[in-house]
Design an enzyme around this catalytic site. Structure first.
Site, PDB file in Angstrom:
ATOM      1  N   ILE A  45       0.868  -1.179   0.000  1.00 56.09           N
ATOM      2  CA  ILE A  45       0.000   0.000   0.000  1.00 56.09           C
ATOM      3  C   ILE A  45       0.899   1.222   0.000  1.00 56.09           C
ATOM      4  CG2 ILE A  45      -1.826   1.233   1.219  1.00 56.09           C
ATOM      5  CD1 ILE A  45      -2.569  -1.487   2.535  1.00 56.09           C
ATOM      6  N   GLU A  57       4.143  -7.814   2.954  1.00 53.42           N
ATOM      7  CA  GLU A  57       4.480  -8.761   4.023  1.00 53.42           C
ATOM      8  C   GLU A  57       4.089  -8.210   5.387  1.00 53.42           C
ATOM      9  OE1 GLU A  57       6.353  -7.610   1.514  1.00 53.42           O
ATOM     10  OE2 GLU A  57       8.108  -8.881   1.173  1.00 53.42           O
TER      11      GLU A  57
HETATM   12 ZN   LIG Z   1       9.234  -4.978   2.912  1.00 50.46          ZN
END
Ligand SMILES: [Zn+2]
Length: 128
Positions: A45, A57
């Site tokens: 994002i 992640e």
């Molecule tokens: Zn990262």
């Protein structure tokens, strides 16, 4: 799919579908698998204030932790831009602290690689 995690890369691809990457066009998806079998998806994002950008992640593992998950087994990571994407340095530190030496699953339907986080990040920062 030849993998200990047959559906996790697909879950990461589903996460990538929600990537918000108008600045880099570098789309990433991730999926965290907990020891209890739950899956939490993430996507990168971005933000016009670039320092506010968050990797897929971290979105995925933060979702898991925010829902009370303490035991993470694996994370799959995919990118439309890089067939062998690996977590960045910040994510390696976050994954280590919140997930320990978890499995990193990368690849695609025909080729899956499972790496231990400790092989990518052998000396993590530890606050004493
Ligand atoms: Zn990262």
């Amino acid at each position: 799919m030849n993998s200990k995690y047959p559906d996790l890369l697909h879950e990461a691809e589903e996460g990538m579908a929600r990537a918000y990457a108008p600045y880099s066009n570098f789309r990433v998806g991730a999926a965290v698998l907990t020891r209890g079998g739950k899956v939490y998806r993430g996507c990168n994002i971005e933000n016009g204030s670039f320092g506010a950008t968050v990797c897929a992640e971290r979105v995925a593992i933060f979702k898991a932790v925010s829902e009370g998950e303490a035991a993470v087994e694996a994370i799959a990571i995919v990118s439309a831009n890089d067939p062998r994407i690996l977590p960045c340095g910040i994510c390696r530190q976050v994954l280590w602290e919140l997930g320990g030496d978890l499995d990193i699953v990368i690849g695609n339907a025909s080729s899956v690689e499972v790496l231990k986080l400790s092989s990518l990040y052998p000396q993590p920062f530890k606050k004493t």
